[in-house]
Design an enzyme around this catalytic site. Structure first.
Site, PDB file in Angstrom:
ATOM      1  N   ILE A   1      -5.569   3.033 -16.379  1.00 43.06           N
ATOM      2  CA  ILE A   1      -5.684   4.530 -16.168  1.00 43.06           C
ATOM      3  C   ILE A   1      -4.173   5.049 -16.083  1.00 43.06           C
ATOM      4  CG2 ILE A   1      -6.138   6.302 -14.584  1.00 43.06           C
ATOM      5  CD1 ILE A   1      -8.333   4.851 -15.787  1.00 43.06           C
TER       6      ILE A   1
ATOM      7  N   ALA B   1       2.648   9.839  -8.708  1.00 46.88           N
ATOM      8  CA  ALA B   1       3.214  10.372  -7.491  1.00 46.88           C
ATOM      9  C   ALA B   1       2.774   9.554  -6.213  1.00 46.88           C
ATOM     10  CB  ALA B   1       2.571  12.041  -7.419  1.00 46.88           C
TER      11      ALA B   1
ATOM     12  N   LYS C   1      10.752  12.737  -4.515  1.00 50.52           N
ATOM     13  CA  LYS C   1       9.534  13.680  -3.893  1.00 50.52           C
ATOM     14  C   LYS C   1       9.739  13.943  -2.555  1.00 50.52           C
ATOM     15  CE  LYS C   1       4.661  13.798  -3.621  1.00 50.52           C
ATOM     16  NZ  LYS C   1       3.608  13.231  -3.916  1.00 50.52           N
TER      17      LYS C   1
ATOM     18  N   VAL D   1     -12.630 -11.456 -19.324  1.00 51.69           N
ATOM     19  CA  VAL D   1     -13.602 -12.305 -18.613  1.00 51.69           C
ATOM     20  C   VAL D   1     -14.865 -12.144 -19.322  1.00 51.69           C
ATOM     21  CG1 VAL D   1     -14.573 -12.668 -16.579  1.00 51.69           C
ATOM     22  CG2 VAL D   1     -12.219 -11.889 -16.551  1.00 51.69           C
TER      23      VAL D   1
ATOM     24  N   LEU E   1      -8.397   0.684  -8.024  1.00 44.98           N
ATOM     25  CA  LEU E   1      -9.723   1.608  -8.416  1.00 44.98           C
ATOM     26  C   LEU E   1     -11.090   0.754  -8.444  1.00 44.98           C
ATOM     27  CD1 LEU E   1      -8.533   3.457 -11.687  1.00 44.98           C
ATOM     28  CD2 LEU E   1      -8.639   4.240  -9.458  1.00 44.98           C
TER      29      LEU E   1
ATOM     30  N   THR F   1      -2.505   9.473  -3.134  1.00 48.31           N
ATOM     31  CA  THR F   1      -2.713   8.298  -2.056  1.00 48.31           C
ATOM     32  C   THR F   1      -3.037   7.166  -3.093  1.00 48.31           C
ATOM     33  OG1 THR F   1      -5.110   9.325  -2.100  1.00 48.31           O
ATOM     34  CG2 THR F   1      -3.522   9.718  -0.047  1.00 48.31           C
TER      35      THR F   1
END
Length: 500
Positions: free
Chosen positions: A46, A51, A79, A181, A329, A340
């Site tokens: 992805i 951030a 940041k 896999v 994910l 986050t």
């Protein structure tokens, strides 16, 4: 499990999640452990979680990573917070800045003194008492450990960070195997994963497996059926488009989150480009209109075509099943509204290291891991929902629905307590601080009707003086900070002895 030759941990999948896991394990697991990572160059990542929040510095410091080298290698910037534009009202803005807002006086929290003064009409907005926000708005930033203590995080290129950590991990003994896999073998009695079998027939056996296969959840879901809690009824955005653009203007030391018609746009400044994306709800905005909206709001020339992502917000019912842990994910997804995503990778692998098995997995330890992970994810979920629930964008169908939706009881209680008496208590394992909640509450129009009675004991003249001193102290601290661009100029310079 394991034998006299050591304990083998197999990480399935690379990207940020895989290589953060590999780097941390390489740094901290004891001698005798073997760490292998299996990934395929044919499977993309992805790569838009660019951030972060200040906890990333703890992770990098634990790995003994030099900050200047890190910024140079990842094309990173600093940041100090996130600017939210158009969330409270279409033309309003506020910042969720890292670090404290003001300071307590005796036993009384700053927010109670501020609420009293705000009600009386002589307090200034919260931004005036935040070193982080003043610094961010004036393009200043902390210089490592020098100068005032100012919490900060990073923006960086996620692909470059994964490559940086790959070099770190391989230098410390992690072995990488290329391949996809094809199937999974399991132990008959326990049901634990015994090995993964690659497309060329190679079997990779292990004692413990870490699933970093992204949304697919190849091990945790497809094989072990962990289950999934769908939170899209609270967080209805289900698509995103991402596109980099050429840099323009200065590199702001903060992320921007800009509310749009049916979602929001991010802006993340890096040394070599600006990362942009639009998170939106497909029920209210078509993909074609989303692409047009994103491209129409870039600061510079687009450096490619928008990448289209689909997702469902939620989490695995269990992150750790049998001898398999989901990281990144594969464990769930919450949109990057409060940056986050990378933190959740860090939290999972750090929590796992504190519970690292020496042999067979103890079910009680596994249950405690899942309990702690659930709590953290649910409280992050509530914080994100607050932004949507408390929006002030009346007359727009998407936002009107968000404002009218039912919310989790845990969030409703927080709102009621804060609105009624300015009360908010950070429970031990919650990620976001009282000052973080305070900024979002007030920034989106939820203000306390009352405050702690102890605040009334301070004479008004003393309260005015206290606020003035705090504001001046914040300004003085910011004046001691260098410019953000000066810090990055040093990071961007080639180290001595390196030829360009």
């Amino acid at each position: 499990m394991g034998d006299e030759n050591g304990y083998t941990i197999v990480i399935v999948g690379g990207g940020t999640a895989g290589w953060m896991s590999a780097a941390a394990l390489a740094r901290f697991v004891p001698p005798g452990h073997r760490i292998a990572l299996v990934e395929s160059d044919a499977i993309g990542t992805i790569g838009v979680g660019e951030a972060t929040i200040p906890a990333i510095r703890t992770f990098n410091d634990a790995l003994d990573i030099d900050e200047t080298e890190f910024l140079r290698e990842t094309r990173g910037s600093l940041k100090l917070g996130i600017a939210f534009e158009g969330w409270g009202t279409p033309d309003g803005q506020y910042m969720h800045a890292f670090g404290p807002i003001g300071r307590p006086l005796g036993l009384v929290h700053f927010k109670d003194h501020w609420a009293r003064a705000w009600s009386a009409g002589f307090a200034k907005p919260l931004a005036h008492y935040s070193v982080n926000e003043i610094a961010a708005r004036t393009m200043r930033a902390p210089d490592g450990g020098r100068g005032p203590a100012v919490p900060y995080a990073y923006h960086f290129d996620a692909g470059l960070y994964a490559g940086f950590l790959r070099r770190y991990a391989e230098a410390r003994g992690v072995t990488r195997r290329e391949g996809t896999v094809e199937r999974v073998t399991r132990h008959g009695e326990s049901g634990d994963i015994a090995a993964i079998v690659l497309g060329d027939g190679t079997e990779v056996a292990g004692d413990f497996f870490i699933d970093c296969t992204g949304f697919r959840g190849l091990l945790i879901e497809q094989e072990l059926a962990a289950g999934f809690d769908d939170w899209s009824h609270w967080l209805p955005c289900d698509r995103a488009m991402a596109v980099p653009c050429a840099p323009a203007g200065g590199l702001t030391p903060y992320t921007r989150s800009i509310a749009r018609e049916a979602g929001w746009q991010w802006r993340i400044p890096l040394q070599h480009r600006i990362g942009n994306g639009l998170v939106y709800c497909s029920e209210f905005l078509s993909d074609e209109d989303a692409a047009h909206m994103l491209l129409a709001h870039l600061d510079g020339e687009a450096l490619g075509d928008p990448r289209h992502l689909r997702f469902v917000t939620g989490k695995r019912r269990k992150q750790w099943v049998a001898n398999c842990l989901a990281v990144g994910l594969s464990s769930g997804f919450m949109e990057p509204l409060e940056s986050t995503s990378i933190h959740m990778i860090q939290a999972s692998i750090t929590r796992f290291l504190t519970m690292l098995p020496r042999g067979d997995v103890d079910p009680a330890v596994r249950d405690e891991f899942n309990r702690a992970a659930d709590f953290e994810q649910e409280r992050i979920r509530d914080f994100l929902i607050l932004h949507y629930k408390a929006n002030g964008r009346t007359g727009e169908p998407f936002w009107d629905r968000c404002r009218a939706m039912e919310i989790p009881d845990t969030l409703a209680a927080k709102i009621d307590q804060f609105r009624g008496n300015g009360v908010f208590r950070q429970v031990h394992e919650e990620l976001f601080t009282e000052d973080g909640w305070l900024q979002v509450f007030v920034g989106q129009g939820i203000e306390p009707d009352n405050w702690n009675a102890m605040a009334d004991a301070l004479p008004e003249a003393k309260l005015r003086e206290f606020l003035a001193v705090l504001e001046q102290a914040a300004l003085d601290d910011v004046r001691r900070l260098p410019s953000h661009m000066d810090i990055l100029a040093r990071a961007m310079a080639e180290p001595e002895g390196v030829e360009t």
